[in-house]
Motif scaffolding. Structure first.
Motif, PDB file in Angstrom:
ATOM      1  N   ARG A 197       7.950   1.210  12.622  1.00  0.00           N
ATOM      2  CA  ARG A 197       9.063   2.084  13.023  1.00  0.00           C
ATOM      3  C   ARG A 197       9.970   2.429  11.840  1.00  0.00           C
ATOM      4  O   ARG A 197      11.180   2.601  12.023  1.00  0.00           O
ATOM      5  CB  ARG A 197       9.908   1.417  14.134  1.00  0.00           C
ATOM      6  CG  ARG A 197       9.168   1.173  15.445  1.00  0.00           C
ATOM      7  CD  ARG A 197       8.570   2.410  16.098  1.00  0.00           C
ATOM      8  NE  ARG A 197       9.551   3.320  16.691  1.00  0.00           N
ATOM      9  CZ  ARG A 197       9.288   4.591  17.003  1.00  0.00           C
ATOM     10  NH1 ARG A 197       8.102   5.104  16.750  1.00  0.00           N
ATOM     11  NH2 ARG A 197      10.205   5.348  17.547  1.00  0.00           N
ATOM     12  N   THR A 198       9.433   2.505  10.649  1.00  0.00           N
ATOM     13  CA  THR A 198      10.274   2.923   9.533  1.00  0.00           C
ATOM     14  C   THR A 198      10.429   4.446   9.574  1.00  0.00           C
ATOM     15  O   THR A 198       9.710   5.139  10.296  1.00  0.00           O
ATOM     16  CB  THR A 198       9.638   2.542   8.186  1.00  0.00           C
ATOM     17  OG1 THR A 198       8.395   3.233   8.082  1.00  0.00           O
ATOM     18  CG2 THR A 198       9.398   1.052   8.073  1.00  0.00           C
ATOM     19  N   ASP A 199      11.345   4.967   8.789  1.00  0.00           N
ATOM     20  CA  ASP A 199      11.574   6.412   8.792  1.00  0.00           C
ATOM     21  C   ASP A 199      10.307   7.181   8.440  1.00  0.00           C
ATOM     22  O   ASP A 199      10.003   8.211   9.028  1.00  0.00           O
ATOM     23  CB  ASP A 199      12.693   6.774   7.798  1.00  0.00           C
ATOM     24  CG  ASP A 199      14.053   6.307   8.319  1.00  0.00           C
ATOM     25  OD1 ASP A 199      14.109   5.940   9.521  1.00  0.00           O
ATOM     26  OD2 ASP A 199      15.016   6.277   7.546  1.00  0.00           O
ATOM     27  N   ARG A 200       9.587   6.641   7.447  1.00  0.00           N
ATOM     28  CA  ARG A 200       8.365   7.347   7.033  1.00  0.00           C
ATOM     29  C   ARG A 200       7.366   7.400   8.182  1.00  0.00           C
ATOM     30  O   ARG A 200       6.707   8.413   8.412  1.00  0.00           O
ATOM     31  CB  ARG A 200       7.707   6.622   5.857  1.00  0.00           C
ATOM     32  CG  ARG A 200       8.275   7.013   4.505  1.00  0.00           C
ATOM     33  CD  ARG A 200       7.643   6.143   3.440  1.00  0.00           C
ATOM     34  NE  ARG A 200       6.274   6.560   3.116  1.00  0.00           N
ATOM     35  CZ  ARG A 200       5.363   5.741   2.596  1.00  0.00           C
ATOM     36  NH1 ARG A 200       5.657   4.466   2.377  1.00  0.00           N
ATOM     37  NH2 ARG A 200       4.177   6.192   2.289  1.00  0.00           N
ATOM     38  N   VAL A 201       7.229   6.265   8.863  1.00  0.00           N
ATOM     39  CA  VAL A 201       6.260   6.221   9.967  1.00  0.00           C
ATOM     40  C   VAL A 201       6.710   7.160  11.081  1.00  0.00           C
ATOM     41  O   VAL A 201       5.914   7.946  11.617  1.00  0.00           O
ATOM     42  CB  VAL A 201       6.105   4.778  10.487  1.00  0.00           C
ATOM     43  CG1 VAL A 201       5.233   4.754  11.735  1.00  0.00           C
ATOM     44  CG2 VAL A 201       5.509   3.888   9.406  1.00  0.00           C
ATOM     45  N   ILE A 202       7.984   7.086  11.404  1.00  0.00           N
ATOM     46  CA  ILE A 202       8.492   7.932  12.497  1.00  0.00           C
ATOM     47  C   ILE A 202       8.302   9.407  12.147  1.00  0.00           C
ATOM     48  O   ILE A 202       7.885  10.216  12.988  1.00  0.00           O
ATOM     49  CB  ILE A 202       9.973   7.596  12.786  1.00  0.00           C
ATOM     50  CG1 ILE A 202      10.034   6.220  13.461  1.00  0.00           C
ATOM     51  CG2 ILE A 202      10.621   8.660  13.673  1.00  0.00           C
ATOM     52  CD1 ILE A 202      11.418   5.642  13.599  1.00  0.00           C
ATOM     53  N   GLU A 203       8.546   9.739  10.882  1.00  0.00           N
ATOM     54  CA  GLU A 203       8.369  11.125  10.467  1.00  0.00           C
ATOM     55  C   GLU A 203       6.911  11.568  10.645  1.00  0.00           C
ATOM     56  O   GLU A 203       6.621  12.655  11.146  1.00  0.00           O
ATOM     57  CB  GLU A 203       8.804  11.289   9.008  1.00  0.00           C
ATOM     58  CG  GLU A 203       8.972  12.739   8.610  1.00  0.00           C
ATOM     59  CD  GLU A 203       9.090  12.912   7.094  1.00  0.00           C
ATOM     60  OE1 GLU A 203       9.470  11.923   6.420  1.00  0.00           O
ATOM     61  OE2 GLU A 203       8.786  14.005   6.610  1.00  0.00           O
TER      62      GLU A 203
ATOM     63  N   ILE B  93       0.873  -1.180   0.000  1.00  0.00           N
ATOM     64  CA  ILE B  93       0.000   0.000   0.000  1.00  0.00           C
ATOM     65  C   ILE B  93       0.908   1.227   0.000  1.00  0.00           C
ATOM     66  O   ILE B  93       1.715   1.391   0.919  1.00  0.00           O
ATOM     67  CB  ILE B  93      -0.939   0.025   1.221  1.00  0.00           C
ATOM     68  CG1 ILE B  93      -1.752  -1.273   1.273  1.00  0.00           C
ATOM     69  CG2 ILE B  93      -1.857   1.242   1.163  1.00  0.00           C
ATOM     70  CD1 ILE B  93      -2.713  -1.364   2.423  1.00  0.00           C
ATOM     71  N   PRO B  94       0.834   2.051  -1.036  1.00  0.00           N
ATOM     72  CA  PRO B  94       1.790   3.146  -1.149  1.00  0.00           C
ATOM     73  C   PRO B  94       1.724   4.152   0.004  1.00  0.00           C
ATOM     74  O   PRO B  94       2.732   4.597   0.496  1.00  0.00           O
ATOM     75  CB  PRO B  94       1.449   3.808  -2.484  1.00  0.00           C
ATOM     76  CG  PRO B  94       0.132   3.269  -2.901  1.00  0.00           C
ATOM     77  CD  PRO B  94      -0.072   1.975  -2.210  1.00  0.00           C
ATOM     78  N   LYS B  95       0.491   4.494   0.446  1.00  0.00           N
ATOM     79  CA  LYS B  95       0.379   5.517   1.489  1.00  0.00           C
ATOM     80  C   LYS B  95       0.357   4.868   2.869  1.00  0.00           C
ATOM     81  O   LYS B  95      -0.068   3.723   3.022  1.00  0.00           O
ATOM     82  CB  LYS B  95      -0.908   6.306   1.298  1.00  0.00           C
ATOM     83  CG  LYS B  95      -0.813   7.385   0.248  1.00  0.00           C
ATOM     84  CD  LYS B  95      -2.092   8.195   0.282  1.00  0.00           C
ATOM     85  CE  LYS B  95      -1.909   9.545  -0.384  1.00  0.00           C
ATOM     86  NZ  LYS B  95      -3.127  10.346  -0.276  1.00  0.00           N
ATOM     87  N   LEU B  96       0.740   5.639   3.878  1.00  0.00           N
ATOM     88  CA  LEU B  96       0.623   5.165   5.253  1.00  0.00           C
ATOM     89  C   LEU B  96      -0.862   4.968   5.578  1.00  0.00           C
ATOM     90  O   LEU B  96      -1.707   5.708   5.104  1.00  0.00           O
ATOM     91  CB  LEU B  96       1.248   6.167   6.220  1.00  0.00           C
ATOM     92  CG  LEU B  96       2.733   6.468   6.024  1.00  0.00           C
ATOM     93  CD1 LEU B  96       3.208   7.445   7.093  1.00  0.00           C
ATOM     94  CD2 LEU B  96       3.575   5.202   6.063  1.00  0.00           C
ATOM     95  N   GLN B  97      -1.127   3.977   6.424  1.00  0.00           N
ATOM     96  CA  GLN B  97      -2.510   3.650   6.758  1.00  0.00           C
ATOM     97  C   GLN B  97      -2.749   3.803   8.257  1.00  0.00           C
ATOM     98  O   GLN B  97      -1.835   3.585   9.065  1.00  0.00           O
ATOM     99  CB  GLN B  97      -2.825   2.193   6.354  1.00  0.00           C
ATOM    100  CG  GLN B  97      -2.697   1.926   4.868  1.00  0.00           C
ATOM    101  CD  GLN B  97      -3.724   2.698   4.055  1.00  0.00           C
ATOM    102  OE1 GLN B  97      -4.916   2.642   4.319  1.00  0.00           O
ATOM    103  NE2 GLN B  97      -3.243   3.444   3.064  1.00  0.00           N
ATOM    104  N   THR B  98      -3.985   4.128   8.631  1.00  0.00           N
ATOM    105  CA  THR B  98      -4.317   4.221  10.058  1.00  0.00           C
ATOM    106  C   THR B  98      -4.526   2.815  10.611  1.00  0.00           C
ATOM    107  O   THR B  98      -5.434   2.101  10.183  1.00  0.00           O
ATOM    108  CB  THR B  98      -5.608   5.036  10.263  1.00  0.00           C
ATOM    109  OG1 THR B  98      -6.588   4.561   9.339  1.00  0.00           O
ATOM    110  CG2 THR B  98      -5.356   6.507  10.032  1.00  0.00           C
ATOM    111  N   ALA B  99      -3.700   2.438  11.585  1.00  0.00           N
ATOM    112  CA  ALA B  99      -3.772   1.086  12.137  1.00  0.00           C
ATOM    113  C   ALA B  99      -5.069   0.859  12.905  1.00  0.00           C
ATOM    114  O   ALA B  99      -5.508  -0.270  13.067  1.00  0.00           O
ATOM    115  CB  ALA B  99      -2.580   0.833  13.050  1.00  0.00           C
ATOM    116  N   CYS B 100      -5.711   1.937  13.354  1.00  0.00           N
ATOM    117  CA  CYS B 100      -6.927   1.765  14.151  1.00  0.00           C
ATOM    118  C   CYS B 100      -8.113   1.390  13.291  1.00  0.00           C
ATOM    119  O   CYS B 100      -9.090   0.853  13.797  1.00  0.00           O
ATOM    120  CB  CYS B 100      -7.231   3.026  14.956  1.00  0.00           C
ATOM    121  SG  CYS B 100      -7.907   4.368  13.978  1.00  0.00           S
TER     122      CYS B 100
END
Lengths: 828, 229
Positions: A82-88, A62-69
């Motif tokens: 905990r990837t850079d994108r997520v941390i950012e 999935i290209p975009k970050l997703q809401t885990a909730c």
């Protein structure tokens, strides 16, 4: 149910995790010990909203970050948290949420137990680039007398608004304005006062909503949590006491989906002040003056010995199973008296049949029921947490609700059908309903939705209401929530017999269906099951017949009884015909009271023992659905208060009846040995979540409970009165009801006193018009020469011809009226 | 109301005592309010128009605003009673929208577009001219809107009104006019003061090219709501 769910496997941060199919990623990740930070996610509030963006994660493919909730897990999903994108993105969200947050943690009550603080520390960037001024609001403002709001701290997560909208359904709390001006508020700055509004304090993930009673009282490192059960009403919600320096400072929910679904009512949440009240009785009293325990016990033993079988006992709803067991044993074993009853007295045979395990529904059965019948009770007043539970069941679209009651209930708005019978006519209505359901069953019309006119009826008012109600009830898939007060009064037994008939006609002795009785007292069910019932011993065992409430009163008035023991009971305030009780207690040779506070009944007492508060008590109670729950002491006893079970066991010993009970676990073991359906139960088995006895193997040992002989059909002619359901205009019939805030608990908690209702007489607008009365008028409700002053409230949902007064108010108590059905409403 | 930390203990007790359970605003009982018949009818018409009851919230608030000049608390309560929702719900909707006023505003409402096309064509000057002519505060007008002291006018700089073709433009009592110059603002205010039609030569709805009636006609076309503005 959840066990049947299929499992899926996914990988979270390189760890293989197995989770329920359909679970949200944020929950599934916990299985792999991965914490994904959240603010707005709170499953108790319903479906996820994905509003705060704190839980963004990276999912392979999935290209975009997703809401885990709000992302359900799929088999083979590969997730990184905990990837850079997520941390950012996490730092960006935290930075954004802190743009307007004052960071006043050192003076904020939430500091130390604050999700925003934790997440800012754990996932935040550590510094902000914001140099612009923050939003400013006047603060803290009183949202209600119990809750304050600090809008600067608010991060607009919507949790409180969702609670008001989707859980309590009162919709008083809203997000006002838009964009940078958005804030939580009410209409025109009115207070937000609702029976469950304290829950928003616990939901708030920051210090924006704080409890008036807890502000600046303690820090998380000063306090200890102590889990127990609230026994202020039959809901028996699981609570966590926050204890500082041996004082209860706060009550929080200890989520138990089988009991309370994680909510508390305001009575349970704020009703703890009375534990430390200065007005509490903390020493035994003999003849009005302080006494030591030895002297008091000796005095009681002597008086009871002389009264012997001319003793009676009335046990109040806050009494635990162990206390109830010991008091009935004291009477039956030591004194040879069978006059033991509780405020939730039922005819023994009916009590036995209503307790049949097959017939009992569990609270979670409400969630899956296809239809719910609420009859003879308003859950909001009598078992508040079920009001939320039933609302949720309707909201989730599974259940259809029908309400049959004397008085309008808070649930009427969500009901498919409501039927309103006149006060005192419950038996007639239920007989009609049982007949209607029986006819449908016989006609093979088990299927709902049949046109009403296909079913023969006698055309009376009752039959019409019964037909509408019956048409909504699904055989085998219905839960009936009934008020045990249906069993009161002359028609009481036949009302409950008809209720049993309804249950039989609806095939409710099946899994997922059944009945839940709502007692008046918190432990009404438990007390009956351990033998506080005239004519039935522990486990409904056969026992010599004794006097019930009315006959105890009569016995005291006639001098046939010498002594009465009131255990957490105040009959003058809480039972019908208060003046009669006052006279009875005055005439009694000996009145022994166990009470935490002075009240009208203790005034008549010769010997008073101080009662424990529920936060000090050890023991067990039984939920209306049969769940045994444990009370654990959170704070020590104040002053010279002793555990009541100990006092009762000691009394027994002095009267020559050694029980061999020297501790609460021993008392539990003794009860387990005597009550067949509690067999083998131990405090450890009950544990922190409780256990329903119907679900234990021992329940099968009581087949005789279920094997109910078919009761003779209740017909109209069995009733004391034979008037039709229709009321004529020139007679007003009085009904009384227990209002949520009309009780001693409200009076004893300073913070709650503003909620105590003044006496109100409710009338249908047509009656108001006929009598020339408008809402707000001061009137007197008179019956047989006695009057109660009240304020008029016209209510469109009232049945014409009926008037209602509140029971157990501090002043102008409806129980002060004689037990007469017909009243006059007079303008003084 | 004052922040509780500013109160003395006695004042706090007084405040708490002043908050009664019955002050909490649930769904108001229709029987206890004297809802003007015309208002009730308009709201009920709106309710009948939508499958979801709550879709009628904006038309209901609009009706309240037309009836009372702005969404007064009493008016909102009345609409809530007719709809069977809480006034808080309607207030949340009302405060979200710029065109619904939750505090008193001038009788004639002048919205001056100051988005890019209008702004490049002199919207700032136009807004200033309206403010000067009407006697409204220029800075406030640019922020949240400003009413004239006599209560006749409400002037507000507004984000895009979607009429770039007639930039710079303004909406006066829900009708579009443009392109406007400072002198038009003065003329419009004067006409409104005299109870006359303002700037009929610049009214969008009156242009034949815009599908309007003949400019010589004096009868006003109904607005989008189906009511005479």
């Amino acid at each position: 149910m959840s066990a049947e769910r299929s499992k899926v496997t996914l990988v979270v941060d390189g760890v293989e995790v197995t989770a329920d199919d359909g679970a949200m990623l944020v929950d599934a990740a916990k299985e792999g010990d991965v914490e994904i930070p959240v603010f707005c996610y709170e499953p108790k509030l319903g479906g996820p909203v994905g509003a705060c963006r704190m839980c963004l994660v990276e999912i392979e493919g999935i290209p975009k970050l997703q809401t885990a909730c709000s992302t359900p897990v799929r088999d083979g999903m590969v997730v990184y948290t905990r990837t850079d994108r997520v941390i950012e993105s996490q730092s960006a969200v935290v930075e954004f949420l802190l743009v307007n947050h004052p960071l006043d943690c050192p003076v904020c009550d939430k500091g130390g137990e604050c999700p925003l603080q934790d997440i800012a520390m754990g996932w935040g960037p550590g510094r902000s680039r914001m140099t612009e001024p923050k939003r400013h609001f006047r603060k803290p403002m009183p949202l209600s007398p119990l809750v304050r709001i600090d809008r600067e701290r608010c991060i607009l997560c919507y949790r409180c608004v969702r609670f008001s909208q989707d859980v309590a359904e009162d919709e008083q709390l809203q997000l006002l304005e838009r964009g940078a001006s958005s804030h939580v508020g009410t209409f025109d700055d009115h207070p937000y006062i609702a029976p469950f509004h304290g829950n928003i304090i616990e939901l708030c993930p920051v210090g924006a909503l704080t409890a008036e009673a807890y502000r600046f009282r303690a820090r998380p490192w000063d306090i200890e949590d102590s889990g127990s059960v609230c026994t202020l009403c039959p809901s028996q919600c699981n609570v966590m006491f926050t204890v500082r320096d041996e004082h209860v400072q706060r009550v929080l929910a200890r989520d138990n989906d089988d009991v309370d679904a994680g909510w508390l009512c305001d009575k349970g949440r704020f009703g703890f002040q009375m534990i430390t009240s200065e007005e509490r009785i903390v020493e035994p009293r003999v003849g009005g003056s302080r006494a030591g325990w030895e002297a008091a016990l000796d005095a009681v033993a002597e008086r009871l010995r002389s009264a012997g079988e001319r003793t009676a006992a009335i046990v109040g709803g806050q009494t635990s199973n162990e206390e109830g067991y010991l008091i009935q044993r004291l009477l039956r074993g030591a004194l040879g008296s069978a006059n033991i009853t509780s405020v939730d007295e039922l005819e023994a045979g009916l009590a036995r049949r209503l307790a049949a395990p097959e017939l009992g529904a569990a609270v979670p059965d409400l969630d899956a029921a296809e239809s719910i019948l609420v009859v003879g009770t308003d859950p909001l007043n009598s078992i508040p947490i079920l009001d939320l539970r039933i609302r949720r069941a309707i909201r989730q679209g599974r259940a259809r609700l029908v309400v049959a009651s004397e008085r309008p209930t808070a649930l009427d708005g969500g009901a498919e059908e409501t039927a309103r019978y006149a006060p005192g006519d419950a038996a007639g209505f239920l007989a009609a309903l049982a007949a209607e359901l029986g006819n449908r069953r016989q006609a093979g019309a088990g299927t709902p939705g049949r046109a009403a006119d296909e079913v023969p009826g006698d055309g009376s008012d009752w039959a019409e209401g019964a037909r509408r109600i019956a048409g909504e009830l699904r055989p085998g898939k219905t839960v009936i929530v009934y008020g045990e007060r249906l069993g009161r009064g002359p028609g009481g037994d036949s009302a409950l017999a008809s209720l049993l008939e309804c249950a039989r006609a609806l095939d409710l002795a099946t899994a997922g269906a059944g009945v839940i009785g709502v007692p008046e007292g918190a432990n009404g069910r438990g007390l009956r099951e351990v033998g506080c019932l005239p004519g039935a011993g522990p486990g409904f065992a056969e026992a010599p017949a004794g006097r019930g409430l009315d006959r105890i009163k009569q016995g005291l008035l006639d001098g046939e009884l010498d002594a009465v023991v009131l255990v957490h009971a105040d009959p003058i305030r809480n039972l019908p015909d208060g003046p009669g009780w006052a006279e009875a207690l005055r005439r009694a040779r000996t009145v022994i009271a166990v009470s935490a506070f002075d009240d009208a009944s203790t005034e008549t007492a010769d010997i008073v023992f101080p009662a424990e508060s529920y936060a000090e008590k050890e023991g067990t109670v039984t939920h209306p659905d049969g769940r045994l729950q444990r009370l654990r002491p959170a704070v020590p006893h104040p002053g010279n208060v002793h555990p009541i079970w100990q006092v009762l066991a000691e009394l027994g010993a002095r009267l020559g009846h050694e029980t061999g009970i020297g501790s609460v676990p021993e008392a539990v073991a003794t009860i387990a040995a005597e009550v067949p359906f509690y067999a083998g139960i131990t405090p450890e088995e009950i544990g922190g979540r409780g256990v329903r006895w119907q679900e234990r193997p021992a329940a099968s040992a009581v087949a005789e409970l279920a094997a109910v002989p078919p009761e003779q059909r209740t017909s109209r002619t069995n009733l004391d009165r034979d008037d039709s359901g229709t009321l004529t205009a020139d007679r007003l019939r009085l009904g009384t009801y227990p209002a949520l805030w009309a009780d001693e608990i409200t009076d004893r908690n300073v913070a709650l006193r503003f909620l105590a209702p003044a006496q109100t007489v409710e009338l249908a607008p047509s009656d108001g018009e006929r009598l020339g009365l408008a809402s707000g008028d001061e009137v007197e409700v008179r019956s047989n020469g006695t009057g109660v002053r009240a304020r008029v409230a016209l209510n469109e949902r009232m049945r014409p011809g009926a008037v209602f007064l509140i029971e157990a108010t501090a002043a102008e108590n409806a129980n002060a009226l004689p037990a007469e059905l017909n009243v006059e409403v007079i303008k003084p | 109301m004052r922040p509780t930390d500013e109160l003395t203990a006695a004042e706090r007790r007084e405040l708490i005592a002043s908050m009664r359970p019955e002050d909490a605003e649930g769904v108001p009982a229709l029987g206890e309010l004297d809802v003007p018949a015309a208002l009730r009818e308009q709201i009920e018409t709106a309710m009948a128009r939508y499958p979801q009851l709550r879709s009628a919230a904006i038309p209901a608030l609009w009706a309240v605003q037309r009836h009372y000049g702005w969404c007064t608390p009493q008016g909102v309560r009345e609409a809530a009673a007719v709809m069977g929702v809480t006034p808080a719900y309607l207030e949340a909707v009302a405060t979200f929208y710029d065109l619904i006023a939750t505090s008193p505003i001038g009788r004639h409402r002048i919205l001056v577009c100051h988005n890019i096309s209008c702004w490049m064509n002199g919207a700032d000057e136009l807004l200033g001219a309206f403010c000067d002519a009407a006697g409204a505060d220029r800075d406030d007008a640019d922020q949240h809107g400003a009413s004239s002291a006599d209560g006749e006018f409400f002037v507000k700089g507004f984000e895009c009104l979607g009429a770039c073709d007639i930039a710079p433009m303004a909406s006066i009592d829900q009708r579009y006019y443009g392109p406007l110059e400072a002198a038009d603002a003065v003329a419009a205010i004067e006409a409104l003061r005299d109870g006359e039609e303002p700037l009929s030569d610049k009214a969008l709805a009156l242009r034949p090219a815009a599908g309007g009636p003949d400019p010589s006609a004096t009868e006003r076309a109904p607005d989008a709501e189906g009511h005479d503005a």
